[in-house]
Scaffold this active site. Structure first.
Site, mmCIF file in Angstrom:
data_model
loop_
_atom_site.group_PDB
_atom_site.id
_atom_site.type_symbol
_atom_site.label_atom_id
_atom_site.label_comp_id
_atom_site.label_asym_id
_atom_site.label_seq_id
_atom_site.Cartn_x
_atom_site.Cartn_y
_atom_site.Cartn_z
ATOM 1 N N LEU A 54 0.858 -1.372 -0.003
ATOM 2 C CA LEU A 54 -0.057 -0.155 0.072
ATOM 3 C C LEU A 54 0.893 1.377 0.176
ATOM 4 O O LEU A 54 1.749 1.370 0.703
ATOM 5 C CB LEU A 54 -0.907 0.216 1.185
ATOM 6 C CG LEU A 54 -2.158 -1.106 1.226
ATOM 7 C CD1 LEU A 54 -2.773 -0.944 2.669
ATOM 8 C CD2 LEU A 54 -2.744 -1.031 0.174
ATOM 9 N N ASP A 55 0.603 2.211 -0.851
ATOM 10 C CA ASP A 55 1.409 3.290 -0.965
ATOM 11 C C ASP A 55 1.428 4.141 0.330
ATOM 12 O O ASP A 55 0.620 4.113 1.216
ATOM 13 C CB ASP A 55 1.257 4.278 -2.299
ATOM 14 C CG ASP A 55 -0.007 4.748 -2.094
ATOM 15 O OD1 ASP A 55 -0.704 5.158 -1.093
ATOM 16 O OD2 ASP A 55 -0.890 4.872 -3.154
ATOM 17 N N ARG A 56 2.144 5.203 0.509
ATOM 18 C CA ARG A 56 2.151 6.143 1.802
ATOM 19 C C ARG A 56 0.885 6.703 2.292
ATOM 20 O O ARG A 56 0.506 7.010 3.396
ATOM 21 C CB ARG A 56 3.357 7.253 1.609
ATOM 22 C CG ARG A 56 3.640 7.869 2.821
ATOM 23 C CD ARG A 56 4.359 9.124 2.178
ATOM 24 N NE ARG A 56 5.881 8.591 1.883
ATOM 25 C CZ ARG A 56 6.799 8.385 2.466
ATOM 26 N NH1 ARG A 56 6.713 8.372 3.883
ATOM 27 N NH2 ARG A 56 8.067 8.101 1.843
#
Length: 237
Positions: free
Chosen positions: A101-103
């Site tokens: 999952l991205d930031r």
């Protein structure tokens, strides 16, 4: 497996460190009796500093990934591994995220040291559903659901069309999207392709496995019944 190697592989220290822990009497059984390196003891009967030994190889965790943390071991700044016990970085085999999952995305994030299970979950053939909730910058136009479900949608720089995805409209600017693949920044790119922008994004389930009441930044080890739910359809499917 000898106890020194077992405990070292779980990240408690090098074999030299663990041998010293035995000499210092820090490795005991549940009754507090000191164990020795050549003892034969079941995993669940080993204590380190009076605490149960971490789970053996085959561990799978679920974290409620918070915003601002990245799924990397090397990024500068906050990474998801910082939210786990430090020794979890040292496990052998290593503990890895199951996808990323991205930031700026929160929600369900899985970790495992079981390579076969990791590949089983992320394999396109498994078609494990990932369910996201997103808030959008603009109202929906009305035809996004048909396009997403068509199996013909192409993203920029991609060579294959997306697998059909299910869009559920919760409010004019709030949606739930179910995917069976995990391309790079897929949800954000899908809405960008139809002229919209994702403002917030949360993965609410993997298969039928949800966060429940797990707070952001917290994690728990999964049991067999939890793992089975990963391969079940989401509750709203």
């Amino acid at each position: 497996m000898k106890l020194v190697k077992l405990i070292a592989n779980l990240g408690y220290g090098s074999r030299k460190d663990v041998a010293l822990m035995f000499r210092e009497g820090r490795i005991t059984d549940p009754d507090g009796e000191v164990l020795y390196a050549d003892d034969k003891v079941a995993h669940e009967h080993i204590r380190v500093d009076e605490e149960p030994l971490d789970p053996p190889t085959g561990l799978i965790l679920m974290m409620h990934k918070p915003l601002g943390a990245t799924c990397s071991r090397k990024d500068i700044g906050r990474v998801v591994y910082d939210l786990l016990p430090p020794r979890y970085r040292m496990r052998d085999p290593s503990l890895s995220t199951v996808g990323r999952l991205d930031r700026d995305t929160s929600g369900v994030l899985l970790f495992t040291d079981d390579g076969a299970l990791l590949h089983r979950i992320i394999s396109p053939k498994a078609r494990v559903a990932k369910v996201y909730e997103a808030t959008l910058a603009n109202d929906l136009q009305g035809d996004e659901g048909t396009l997403f479900a068509s199996g013909t949608m192409m993203l920029e720089s991609e060579k294959e069309p997306l697998e059909p995805a299910v869009l559920q409209v919760l409010e004019p600017r709030r949606v739930r999207l179910t995917l069976t693949e995990g391309r790079y920044h897929q949800v954000r790119r899908m809405f960008a392709a139809v002229g919209n922008h994702v403002e917030t994004l949360t993965r609410i389930s993997v298969g039928a496995l949800t966060l429940g009441d797990l707070p952001p930044g917290e994690w728990r080890a999964l049991e067999e019944r939890d793992i089975a739910r990963i391969f079940e359809p989401p509750a709203d499917a």
